[in-house]
Design a protein around this motif. Structure first.
Motif, mmCIF file in Angstrom:
data_model
loop_
_atom_site.group_PDB
_atom_site.id
_atom_site.type_symbol
_atom_site.label_atom_id
_atom_site.label_comp_id
_atom_site.label_asym_id
_atom_site.label_seq_id
_atom_site.Cartn_x
_atom_site.Cartn_y
_atom_site.Cartn_z
ATOM 1 N N ASP A 40 0.810 -1.208 0.000
ATOM 2 C CA ASP A 40 0.000 0.000 0.000
ATOM 3 C C ASP A 40 0.843 1.257 0.000
ATOM 4 O O ASP A 40 0.500 2.247 -0.653
ATOM 5 N N ASP A 41 1.960 1.244 0.758
ATOM 6 C CA ASP A 41 2.815 2.420 0.801
ATOM 7 C C ASP A 41 3.376 2.728 -0.574
ATOM 8 O O ASP A 41 3.429 3.877 -1.002
ATOM 9 N N SER A 42 3.820 1.683 -1.280
ATOM 10 C CA SER A 42 4.387 1.888 -2.609
ATOM 11 C C SER A 42 3.358 2.500 -3.543
ATOM 12 O O SER A 42 3.632 3.463 -4.257
ATOM 13 N N LYS A 43 2.155 1.956 -3.555
ATOM 14 C CA LYS A 43 1.107 2.472 -4.430
ATOM 15 C C LYS A 43 0.767 3.912 -4.065
ATOM 16 O O LYS A 43 0.573 4.759 -4.940
ATOM 17 N N LYS A 44 0.706 4.178 -2.760
ATOM 18 C CA LYS A 44 0.348 5.520 -2.311
ATOM 19 C C LYS A 44 1.354 6.550 -2.781
ATOM 20 O O LYS A 44 0.983 7.586 -3.332
ATOM 21 N N PHE A 45 2.642 6.245 -2.591
ATOM 22 C CA PHE A 45 3.655 7.225 -2.959
ATOM 23 C C PHE A 45 3.853 7.321 -4.464
ATOM 24 O O PHE A 45 4.236 8.366 -4.971
ATOM 25 N N LYS A 46 3.587 6.247 -5.202
ATOM 26 C CA LYS A 46 3.637 6.346 -6.661
ATOM 27 C C LYS A 46 2.554 7.300 -7.148
ATOM 28 O O LYS A 46 2.776 8.094 -8.068
ATOM 29 N N LYS A 47 1.375 7.233 -6.546
ATOM 30 C CA LYS A 47 0.301 8.145 -6.930
ATOM 31 C C LYS A 47 0.658 9.581 -6.570
ATOM 32 O O LYS A 47 0.393 10.509 -7.313
ATOM 33 N N ILE A 48 1.276 9.739 -5.389
ATOM 34 C CA ILE A 48 1.646 11.087 -4.948
ATOM 35 C C ILE A 48 2.640 11.714 -5.908
ATOM 36 O O ILE A 48 2.456 12.838 -6.369
ATOM 37 N N ILE A 49 3.711 10.991 -6.225
ATOM 38 C CA ILE A 49 4.752 11.577 -7.071
ATOM 39 C C ILE A 49 4.262 11.763 -8.500
ATOM 40 O O ILE A 49 4.678 12.694 -9.199
ATOM 41 N N ALA A 50 3.339 10.898 -8.949
ATOM 42 C CA ALA A 50 2.782 11.060 -10.290
ATOM 43 C C ALA A 50 1.958 12.336 -10.381
ATOM 44 O O ALA A 50 1.862 12.952 -11.444
ATOM 45 N N GLY A 51 1.364 12.741 -9.255
ATOM 46 C CA GLY A 51 0.527 13.925 -9.250
ATOM 47 C C GLY A 51 1.265 15.211 -8.917
ATOM 48 O O GLY A 51 0.674 16.289 -8.919
ATOM 49 N N LEU A 52 2.568 15.119 -8.628
ATOM 50 C CA LEU A 52 3.341 16.299 -8.272
ATOM 51 C C LEU A 52 3.813 17.026 -9.522
ATOM 52 O O LEU A 52 4.093 16.412 -10.546
ATOM 53 N N SER A 53 3.911 18.341 -9.406
ATOM 54 C CA SER A 53 4.455 19.127 -10.501
ATOM 55 C C SER A 53 5.958 18.892 -10.589
ATOM 56 O O SER A 53 6.590 18.417 -9.641
ATOM 57 N N LYS A 54 6.532 19.215 -11.735
ATOM 58 C CA LYS A 54 7.962 19.049 -11.919
ATOM 59 C C LYS A 54 8.741 19.847 -10.879
ATOM 60 O O LYS A 54 9.776 19.402 -10.374
ATOM 61 N N ARG A 55 8.241 21.036 -10.551
ATOM 62 C CA ARG A 55 8.912 21.877 -9.561
ATOM 63 C C ARG A 55 8.938 21.208 -8.199
ATOM 64 O O ARG A 55 9.950 21.233 -7.494
ATOM 65 N N ARG A 56 7.840 20.598 -7.798
ATOM 66 C CA ARG A 56 7.792 19.941 -6.491
ATOM 67 C C ARG A 56 8.690 18.710 -6.456
ATOM 68 O O ARG A 56 9.293 18.409 -5.422
ATOM 69 N N VAL A 57 8.763 18.005 -7.567
ATOM 70 C CA VAL A 57 9.671 16.859 -7.623
ATOM 71 C C VAL A 57 11.107 17.341 -7.456
ATOM 72 O O VAL A 57 11.920 16.719 -6.758
ATOM 73 N N GLN A 58 11.438 18.467 -8.085
ATOM 74 C CA GLN A 58 12.779 19.031 -7.947
ATOM 75 C C GLN A 58 13.086 19.391 -6.504
ATOM 76 O O GLN A 58 14.214 19.209 -6.019
ATOM 77 N N ILE A 59 12.078 19.910 -5.796
ATOM 78 C CA ILE A 59 12.265 20.244 -4.382
ATOM 79 C C ILE A 59 12.571 18.982 -3.577
ATOM 80 O O ILE A 59 13.488 18.950 -2.746
ATOM 81 N N LEU A 60 11.806 17.909 -3.836
ATOM 82 C CA LEU A 60 12.037 16.649 -3.124
ATOM 83 C C LEU A 60 13.418 16.080 -3.454
ATOM 84 O O LEU A 60 14.096 15.533 -2.582
ATOM 85 N N GLU A 61 13.822 16.229 -4.718
ATOM 86 C CA GLU A 61 15.155 15.769 -5.109
ATOM 87 C C GLU A 61 16.228 16.503 -4.298
ATOM 88 O O GLU A 61 17.241 15.919 -3.907
ATOM 89 N N GLY A 62 15.993 17.782 -4.039
ATOM 90 C CA GLY A 62 16.956 18.556 -3.269
ATOM 91 C C GLY A 62 16.958 18.231 -1.791
ATOM 92 O O GLY A 62 17.966 18.442 -1.098
ATOM 93 N N VAL A 63 15.840 17.704 -1.310
ATOM 94 C CA VAL A 63 15.751 17.359 0.114
ATOM 95 C C VAL A 63 16.596 16.126 0.430
ATOM 96 O O VAL A 63 17.161 16.008 1.525
ATOM 97 N N VAL A 64 16.705 15.204 -0.520
ATOM 98 C CA VAL A 64 17.408 13.939 -0.277
ATOM 99 C C VAL A 64 18.849 14.164 0.176
ATOM 100 O O VAL A 64 19.262 13.638 1.224
ATOM 101 N N PRO A 65 19.675 14.939 -0.563
ATOM 102 C CA PRO A 65 21.063 15.138 -0.086
ATOM 103 C C PRO A 65 21.135 15.884 1.239
ATOM 104 O O PRO A 65 22.046 15.646 2.035
ATOM 105 N N LEU A 66 20.169 16.761 1.504
ATOM 106 C CA LEU A 66 20.150 17.466 2.793
ATOM 107 C C LEU A 66 19.926 16.484 3.932
ATOM 108 O O LEU A 66 20.590 16.545 4.976
ATOM 109 N N MET A 67 18.969 15.579 3.747
ATOM 110 C CA MET A 67 18.686 14.592 4.776
ATOM 111 C C MET A 67 19.844 13.599 4.917
ATOM 112 O O MET A 67 20.147 13.125 6.012
ATOM 113 N N ALA A 68 20.487 13.277 3.796
ATOM 114 C CA ALA A 68 21.641 12.375 3.860
ATOM 115 C C ALA A 68 22.761 12.997 4.680
ATOM 116 O O ALA A 68 23.417 12.314 5.480
#
Length: 266
Positions: A40-68
């Motif tokens: 269920d988690d996989s399906k949920k997040f696939k739907k979330i990211i599919a519905g995100l704008s390109k700009r929001r995906v870019q923001i999430l991409e930038g969060v990953v190295p910060l959290m790392a």
């Protein structure tokens, strides 16, 4: 290797060589399996990211190295929060994870080494992150030494009482590791314990999780005829286990093996 055909159609030897294989195939196969089983988690997040704008995906991409980087924070409370954030983000197909796999693997292993036991809250958070990375990010490929440490640390005491959430996390990680097929003696040793827990574990959920893991192991791993026969014989012997719950678990496991194994093997 003798060239003998094994359960999964690959050449099987009587004894497996030590090494790591599976890579992208293992990650993709396990991901498909997880979705088929109702991830269920996989399906949920696939739907979330599919519905995100390109700009929001870019923001999430930038969060990953910060959290790392936050995983190395000198402030204790930051580390578990960063680990949980990465565990959630890693359910999405973010390319930032592919660009930081080596450093991320080393840092997570270092955090696990600082934990007193696998049931420690931080260790459980790390296990969830590793599970997602192994399942959904094919470029995340731990080294042989890292796989060996994971198997020894996370599954060294499967017989200990675990809370329900801990059991689910532990066995999800075990199956994710099995999907990558690291050919290590430690894996074969752990699966002997898993096989015995199919009948001996007190919790019904644990017996079921052990059964699923064993069937996956027998299907996917290089096993000679002798080793495969040993596992089947042990299950058959447990049909006479003293407790009905154990006998039923053994019977269900045998049924799954018969249903899922190739016809020429079954």
């Amino acid at each position: 290797m003798s060239g003998e055909k094994g359960v999964g159609g690959k050449a099987r030897g009587e004894e497996a060589e030590v090494g790591v294989e599976g890579g992208e195939e293992g990650a993709e196969a396990y991901e498909d399996d997880a979705v088929a089983e109702g991830d269920d988690d996989s399906k949920k997040f696939k739907k979330i990211i599919a519905g995100l704008s390109k700009r929001r995906v870019q923001i999430l991409e930038g969060v990953v190295p910060l959290m790392a980087r936050a995983l190395s924070s000198p402030h204790g409370p930051v580390i578990p929060l960063a680990t949980r954030c990465l565990a959630q983000l890693s359910t999405m197909k973010l390319s930032a994870f592919d660009n930081a796999t080596g450093a991320l693997a080393r840092r997570v292993m270092a955090l696990l080494r600082e934990c007193p036991r696998a049931s420690d809250p931080l260790a459980q958070d790390c296990a969830k992150l590793l599970n997602n990375l192994l399942k959904r990010h094919a470029r995340f490929t731990p080294t042989e030494a890292q796989f060996r440490f994971l198997v020894t640390f996370c599954f060294g005491d499967l017989e200990a009482d675990q809370r329900e959430g801990h059991r689910s996390t532990t066995f999800a990680l075990l199956r994710a590791i099995l999907a990558r097929r690291p050919l290590l003696p430690e894996v074969y040793d752990v699966m002997k314990t898993v096989s015995s827990l199919i009948v001996r574990a007190g919790a019904t959920e644990t017996r079921g999780l052990c059964s699923q893991a064993l069937v996956q192991f027998l299907l996917d791993y290089p096993l000679g005829e002798r080793r495969l026969r040993q596992h089947i014989d042990a299950l058959c012997a447990n049909l006479e286990y003293q407790y009905a719950s154990g006998r039923l678990s053994a019977l269900r496991t045998i049924k799954d093996i018969v249903n899922k194994f190739p016809t020429e093997v079954a």
